[in-house]
Design a protein around this motif. Structure first.
Motif, short mmCIF file in Angstrom:
data_model
loop_
_atom_site.label_atom_id
_atom_site.label_comp_id
_atom_site.label_asym_id
_atom_site.label_seq_id
_atom_site.Cartn_x
_atom_site.Cartn_y
_atom_site.Cartn_z
N TYR A 46 0.87 -1.18 0.00
CA TYR A 46 0.00 0.00 0.00
C TYR A 46 0.90 1.23 0.00
N ARG A 47 0.52 2.26 -0.77
CA ARG A 47 1.35 3.46 -0.86
C ARG A 47 0.69 4.61 -0.13
N ASN A 48 1.54 5.47 0.42
CA ASN A 48 1.06 6.58 1.24
C ASN A 48 0.44 7.70 0.39
N ILE A 49 -0.65 8.28 0.89
CA ILE A 49 -1.23 9.47 0.24
C ILE A 49 -1.48 10.51 1.31
N ARG A 50 -1.25 11.79 0.98
CA ARG A 50 -1.45 12.89 1.93
C ARG A 50 -2.31 13.94 1.26
N THR A 51 -3.49 14.12 1.77
CA THR A 51 -4.41 15.09 1.18
C THR A 51 -4.59 16.25 2.17
N PRO A 52 -5.11 17.38 1.70
CA PRO A 52 -5.25 18.55 2.58
C PRO A 52 -6.23 18.30 3.74
N ILE A 53 -6.02 19.04 4.81
CA ILE A 53 -6.90 18.96 5.98
C ILE A 53 -8.18 19.74 5.74
N VAL A 54 -8.10 20.74 4.87
CA VAL A 54 -9.28 21.54 4.53
C VAL A 54 -9.73 21.17 3.11
N GLU A 55 -11.02 20.96 2.96
CA GLU A 55 -11.57 20.62 1.64
C GLU A 55 -12.82 21.47 1.42
N PRO A 56 -13.29 21.57 0.16
CA PRO A 56 -14.55 22.26 -0.08
C PRO A 56 -15.68 21.56 0.68
N THR A 57 -16.53 22.33 1.33
CA THR A 57 -17.63 21.75 2.11
C THR A 57 -18.48 20.80 1.26
N ALA A 58 -18.66 21.16 -0.02
CA ALA A 58 -19.49 20.35 -0.91
C ALA A 58 -19.00 18.92 -1.02
N LEU A 59 -17.69 18.71 -0.87
CA LEU A 59 -17.15 17.35 -0.99
C LEU A 59 -17.78 16.43 0.05
N PHE A 60 -17.90 16.91 1.28
CA PHE A 60 -18.43 16.07 2.35
C PHE A 60 -19.95 15.97 2.29
N VAL A 61 -20.60 17.07 1.93
CA VAL A 61 -22.06 17.05 1.83
C VAL A 61 -22.46 16.04 0.76
N ARG A 62 -21.78 16.11 -0.37
CA ARG A 62 -22.10 15.20 -1.47
C ARG A 62 -21.63 13.77 -1.16
N GLY A 63 -20.45 13.65 -0.59
CA GLY A 63 -19.85 12.33 -0.39
C GLY A 63 -20.46 11.56 0.76
N LEU A 64 -20.58 12.20 1.92
CA LEU A 64 -21.03 11.47 3.11
C LEU A 64 -22.54 11.37 3.18
N GLY A 65 -23.23 12.32 2.56
CA GLY A 65 -24.69 12.34 2.60
C GLY A 65 -25.17 13.46 3.49
N LYS A 73 -24.40 17.75 12.00
CA LYS A 73 -24.06 18.44 13.25
C LYS A 73 -22.61 18.35 13.71
N GLU A 74 -21.75 17.72 12.96
CA GLU A 74 -20.39 17.56 13.50
C GLU A 74 -19.30 18.28 12.72
N MET A 75 -19.63 18.93 11.60
CA MET A 75 -18.56 19.49 10.77
C MET A 75 -18.13 20.89 11.20
N TYR A 76 -16.82 21.12 11.17
CA TYR A 76 -16.27 22.46 11.35
C TYR A 76 -16.25 23.11 9.97
N SER A 77 -17.33 23.82 9.65
CA SER A 77 -17.43 24.46 8.35
C SER A 77 -17.34 25.97 8.54
N PHE A 78 -16.74 26.63 7.60
CA PHE A 78 -16.58 28.08 7.71
C PHE A 78 -16.41 28.68 6.32
N GLU A 79 -16.63 29.99 6.30
CA GLU A 79 -16.43 30.69 5.04
C GLU A 79 -15.06 31.34 5.08
N ASP A 80 -14.27 31.11 4.05
CA ASP A 80 -12.97 31.77 3.95
C ASP A 80 -13.23 33.27 3.80
N ARG A 81 -12.81 34.03 4.81
CA ARG A 81 -13.11 35.47 4.83
C ARG A 81 -12.50 36.20 3.64
#
Ligand code: ATP
Ligand code: MG
Length: 437
Positions: A46-65, A73-81
């Motif tokens: 298995y090979r290592n992968i490193r992805t960013p800690i911050v992602e577009p909110t839409a990724l999780f809304v679409r991906g996780l449901g 109720k558990e996501m730390y979501s914010f608007e980039d000022r």
């Protein structure tokens, strides 16, 4: 000297609630676990992968449901000022890995076996085994449809428990079937929930029609009876879903890996289909799930890639390490081999040159860093050397330095008498040492 200035001293700042510092010597256990994982992943290719800690909110809304605990109720979501982008601190890493795989067309030349380690963020009530910043190690295999990959991942996790010396971990398995089978089950499930609506909590009532499967993932003990008597997805599986499940079980059986089938196991994200599984221990109270995963054959497509099957798991590092502690498997603390004693500041340049030579030859050396009053007597320095756990003290006294040499004083019984060496000989002598680790 750092002068204390009372007038300037500000209020103490502390870490965010539910987010912890990992300090030595406990951090040694983290390094130990990470090293075990790296070695094991290499053995399974298995090979290592490193992805960013911050992602577009839409990724999780679409991906996780949308109707899941994490997204609701558990996501730390914010608007980039600065540019108004909707961003989220990743609550898990599967969605990010899939995003990266799609973005970089990683499947163009065949399937990929990947692993990651890192912090995840969920706004939950902090308690034992549940934090707001926690850490996961995960393995994801993309591009392979067969049950042998599900089995490989499960065997890999099981091998890790053995590497860590952990016992008493049980494996629970279920199959969530395919979307059409889920649809048939959903109708029966909604009817069951409607019949029992009086016993449902407000979350369940809200989800009954939007995402009824999530009701089965409740942690509310008052609803246990309703969940227990709900229609089982397993009873709705068709031949090909059963064939996949049976193929997985045959491989686990051949490897004598015991499991129980838990028809109530549904997992918390919407992306799963077919195989789902959890590794559970009874030794950590109610936060007993140390690892969970399953197949997610539709996620790649959902995130905009060409359809590709996938399967993976994630383990909770804090929970696994707590189990390691419970089992009394605390790894040895990291100690330096040598502790340098420098009784006079004038010897520091010579001493530090010698230490640099030792270190570049691969030896570990801790320096008694202090000058002026903080230097302490020879006796005080020896005390520090002993307490450090080092095997030898290196004494750079005036006599030694005048002759370009150093005295090596064993701090442990088995290493015999003290000896004196020129700096050139010190290296050669160190090379002859037997490890007494
Ligand atoms: P739980 O049911 O305990 O909330 P989960 O189903 O939300 O877990 P997953 O999303 O499957 O957890 O994450 C995989 C693993 O990550 C869990 O089995 C657990 O070991 C760990 N984990 C999840 N959430 C936390 C948290 N808030 N703090 C510490 N570890 C966690
Ligand atoms: Mg959870």
């Amino acid at each position: 000297m750092v002068e204390a200035n009372k007038a300037l001293r500000a209020d103490k700042l502390t870490a965010v609630k539910g987010m912890n510092d990992v300090l030595a010597p406990e951090s040694a256990a983290w390094e130990w676990l990470e090293a075990k994982v790296r070695a094991l992943m290499a053995r399974y290719a298995y090979r290592n992968i490193r992805t960013p800690i911050v992602e577009p909110t839409a990724l999780f809304v679409r991906g996780l449901g949308e109707v899941t605990d994490i997204v609701e109720k558990e996501m730390y979501s914010f608007e980039d000022r600065l540019n108004g982008e909707a961003l989220t601190l990743r609550p898990e890493c599967t969605a990010g890995v899939v995003r990266a795989v799609v973005q970089h067309s990683m499947l163009y030349d065949g399937g990929k076996r990947l692993y990651y380690m890192g912090p995840m963020f969920r706004h939950e009530r902090p308690q034992r085994g549940r934090y707001r910043q926690f850490h996961q190690i995960g393995a994801e295999v993309l591009g392979f449809p067969g049950a042998e990959v599900d089995a490989e991942l499960i065997l890999l996790a099981d091998a890790l428990w053995r590497e860590l010396g952990l016992t008493g971990i049980r494996l629970e398995l279920n199959s969530l079937g395919q979307p059409a089978e889920r649809l048939a089950h959903r109708t029966a499930l909604v009817a069951h929930l409607e019949k029992n609506v009086a016993g449902l909590d407000s979350d369940a009532i809200r989800r009954m029609h939007t995402n009824p499967l999530r009701v089965l993932d409740t942690k509310n003990p008052a609803m246990a009876e309703i969940v227990e008597t709900a229609p089982r997805l397993l009873d709705f599986l068709g031949d090909s879903s059963w064939a996949h499940f049976d193929a997985l079980r045959a491989i686990l059986d051949a490897n004598q890996l015991a499991y129980t089938i838990n028809p109530r196991l549904v997992r918390g994200m919407d992306y799963y289909n077919l195989t789902v599984f959890e590794f559970i221990t009874d030794r950590l109270g109610s936060q007993g799930t140390i690892c969970g995963g399953g197949r997610y054959d539709y996620l790649v497509e959902q995130i905009g890639g060409k359809p590709a099957p996938a399967v993976g798991w994630a383990l909770g590092v804090e929970r696994v390490l707590e189990l390691v502690r419970e089992e009394g498997r605390t790894p040895a603390p990291v100690v330096a081999e040598f502790y340098a004693i420098v009784p006079d500041t004038s010897a520091v340049p010579f001493a530090m040159k010698a230490l640099q030579m030792l270190r570049s030859a691969g030896r570990s050396v801790q320096m008694h860093a202090a000058s002026g009053e903080a230097m302490g007597s020879m006796k005080a320095q020896f005390k520090k050397a002993d307490a450090s756990g080092a095997r030898f003290a290196l004494v750079f006294g005036a006599d030694e330095v005048a002759h370009g040499s150093v005295t090596v004083k064993p701090l442990r019984e088995c290493d015999g008498e003290q000896t004196t060496h020129t700096i050139m000989n010190l290296l050669a002598w160190a090379q002859t040492l037997q490890s007494n680790a």
